[in-house]
Design a protein around this motif. Structure first.
Motif, short mmCIF file in Angstrom:
data_model
loop_
_atom_site.label_atom_id
_atom_site.label_comp_id
_atom_site.label_asym_id
_atom_site.label_seq_id
_atom_site.Cartn_x
_atom_site.Cartn_y
_atom_site.Cartn_z
N LEU A 129 -12.65 -133.99 42.18
CA LEU A 129 -13.22 -133.35 43.36
C LEU A 129 -13.34 -134.34 44.51
CD1 LEU A 129 -16.12 -131.21 41.81
CD2 LEU A 129 -13.73 -130.56 42.21
N PRO A 130 -13.10 -133.89 45.74
CA PRO A 130 -13.30 -134.78 46.89
C PRO A 130 -14.78 -135.04 47.09
CG PRO A 130 -12.83 -132.55 47.62
CD PRO A 130 -12.62 -132.56 46.13
N GLU A 131 -15.09 -136.12 47.76
CA GLU A 131 -16.48 -136.49 48.00
C GLU A 131 -17.25 -135.37 48.66
OE1 GLU A 131 -18.31 -139.23 47.17
OE2 GLU A 131 -16.59 -139.80 45.94
N ALA A 132 -16.60 -134.61 49.54
CA ALA A 132 -17.28 -133.55 50.28
C ALA A 132 -17.71 -132.40 49.38
CB ALA A 132 -16.37 -133.03 51.39
N ALA A 133 -17.13 -132.30 48.18
CA ALA A 133 -17.43 -131.17 47.29
C ALA A 133 -18.64 -131.42 46.40
CB ALA A 133 -16.22 -130.85 46.42
N VAL A 134 -19.08 -132.68 46.32
CA VAL A 134 -20.24 -133.00 45.49
C VAL A 134 -21.35 -133.59 46.35
CG1 VAL A 134 -19.00 -133.30 43.32
CG2 VAL A 134 -19.20 -135.22 44.88
N SER A 135 -22.56 -133.43 45.88
CA SER A 135 -23.71 -133.85 46.68
C SER A 135 -24.72 -134.56 45.79
CB SER A 135 -24.35 -132.60 47.32
OG SER A 135 -25.47 -132.95 48.10
N ALA A 136 -25.41 -135.52 46.36
CA ALA A 136 -26.43 -136.26 45.61
C ALA A 136 -27.58 -135.35 45.23
CB ALA A 136 -26.95 -137.43 46.45
N VAL A 137 -28.12 -135.58 44.04
CA VAL A 137 -29.31 -134.86 43.59
C VAL A 137 -30.51 -135.76 43.90
CG1 VAL A 137 -30.52 -133.82 41.63
CG2 VAL A 137 -28.01 -133.76 41.73
N GLY A 138 -31.10 -135.53 45.08
CA GLY A 138 -32.21 -136.38 45.50
C GLY A 138 -31.83 -137.85 45.47
N ASP A 139 -32.73 -138.68 44.93
CA ASP A 139 -32.46 -140.11 44.81
C ASP A 139 -32.22 -140.51 43.36
OD1 ASP A 139 -34.98 -139.79 43.77
OD2 ASP A 139 -35.97 -141.26 45.08
N THR A 140 -31.71 -139.56 42.56
CA THR A 140 -31.51 -139.80 41.12
C THR A 140 -30.27 -140.63 40.82
OG1 THR A 140 -30.18 -137.79 40.81
CG2 THR A 140 -32.58 -137.58 40.60
N ALA A 153 -25.41 -126.46 43.30
CA ALA A 153 -26.06 -126.83 42.04
C ALA A 153 -27.04 -127.98 42.27
CB ALA A 153 -25.01 -127.22 41.00
N ALA A 154 -26.65 -128.93 43.10
CA ALA A 154 -27.53 -130.07 43.40
C ALA A 154 -28.82 -129.60 44.05
CB ALA A 154 -26.80 -131.06 44.31
N ARG A 155 -28.70 -128.68 45.02
CA ARG A 155 -29.90 -128.20 45.71
C ARG A 155 -30.82 -127.44 44.75
NH1 ARG A 155 -27.35 -130.93 48.51
NH2 ARG A 155 -28.72 -132.30 47.31
N GLN A 156 -30.24 -126.62 43.89
CA GLN A 156 -31.06 -125.87 42.95
C GLN A 156 -31.71 -126.78 41.92
OE1 GLN A 156 -31.52 -123.06 44.81
NE2 GLN A 156 -31.76 -122.12 42.80
N LEU A 157 -31.00 -127.81 41.50
CA LEU A 157 -31.57 -128.73 40.53
C LEU A 157 -32.74 -129.49 41.15
CD1 LEU A 157 -31.53 -129.91 37.70
CD2 LEU A 157 -29.87 -131.61 38.50
N GLU A 158 -32.63 -129.85 42.43
CA GLU A 158 -33.74 -130.51 43.11
C GLU A 158 -34.98 -129.62 43.10
OE1 GLU A 158 -31.32 -133.29 46.36
OE2 GLU A 158 -32.08 -131.31 46.94
N LYS A 159 -34.81 -128.34 43.37
CA LYS A 159 -35.94 -127.41 43.35
C LYS A 159 -36.53 -127.30 41.95
CE LYS A 159 -34.07 -124.55 47.11
NZ LYS A 159 -33.51 -123.23 47.47
N LEU A 160 -35.65 -127.24 40.95
CA LEU A 160 -36.10 -127.15 39.56
C LEU A 160 -36.93 -128.38 39.18
CD1 LEU A 160 -33.94 -126.13 36.49
CD2 LEU A 160 -35.25 -128.25 36.45
N LEU A 161 -36.42 -129.56 39.51
CA LEU A 161 -37.13 -130.80 39.16
C LEU A 161 -38.49 -130.87 39.86
CD1 LEU A 161 -34.16 -133.35 39.33
CD2 LEU A 161 -35.25 -132.41 37.27
#
Length: 205
Positions: A90-101, A109-117
């Motif tokens: 995947l290109p860098e633009a397709a993935v996103s950091a999950v907070g500072d993990t 998925a990253a945004r939803q996981l942040e909310k879950l955590l």
């Protein structure tokens, strides 16, 4: 590691060879439909696997290593934003950091996981992340170290893992956290969908 490096080099050569080939669909021996380029890719990989470049802990066939199609391993269609990309590439633009993990996932998925955590932490539940997006090369190495899931190991065939789409996360869960996930994860789009892997949670679109 030399075998993996050789395989990676050969994969690069094959990708160059199949560039520009017809995308007409062909049906393989397994009955699955693939592109002509994908068929050529699989054919040469089969030769390489037979020549001894398979992993030390599992036997990888050409089908195991062939480029994946446009559906996830569980049969669900890929999100439109991932269409046209390859699993594990995947290109860098397709993935996103999950907070500072230090972990990355497909952006929704990253945004939803942040909310879950955050919700779990607010309720006194600690959830850690042990793995997230995996490159294709990481998937190959994981098979070498942990074996293919289909053969009793813990790794999906390279190019088929939900991790390779940034659509799955492995979590560090104690009994309390596991119970919390089973009760609440669905509200954030995550499901425990892999037998023998209670730590593996896939994002459902």
């Amino acid at each position: 590691m030399e075998g993996i490096a050789a395989l990676a080099a050969r994969v690069s050569q094959i990708e160059q060879l199949v560039t520009g080939m017809s995308s007409a669909a062909v049906t393989g021996a397994s009955g699955t439909t693939s592109t002509a380029a994908g068929a050529a890719f699989a054919s040469v990989l089969e030769e390489q696997v037979g020549a001894g470049t398979s992993t030390s802990t599992s036997t990888l066939s050409a089908a195991d290593l062939a480029p994946s199609g446009e559906t996830r391993i569980n049969g669900d269609p890929l999100p439109v934003a991932l269409a046209g990309h390859e699993n594990g590439r995947l290109p860098e633009a397709a993935v996103s950091a999950v907070g500072d993990t230090g972990h990355r996932l497909f952006e929704p998925a990253a945004r939803q996981l942040e909310k879950l955590l955050a919700a779990a932490q607010a309720q006194g539940v600690d959830i850690g992340i042990t793995d997230s997006y995996r490159t294709y090369e990481t998937q190959v190495d994981l098979v070498r170290r942990k074996g293919l899931y289909s053969q009793g190991g813990l790794a999906a065939a390279p190019g088929t893992s939900d991790h390779g789409w940034g659509m799955a996360v492995d979590l560090d869960l104690d009994a309390k956290a596991q119970a919390w996930m089973r009760q609440n994860a669905g509200a954030y789009g995550f499901a425990e969908d892999t037998p023998r892997e209670p730590w593996h949670w896939a994002f459902q679109t």
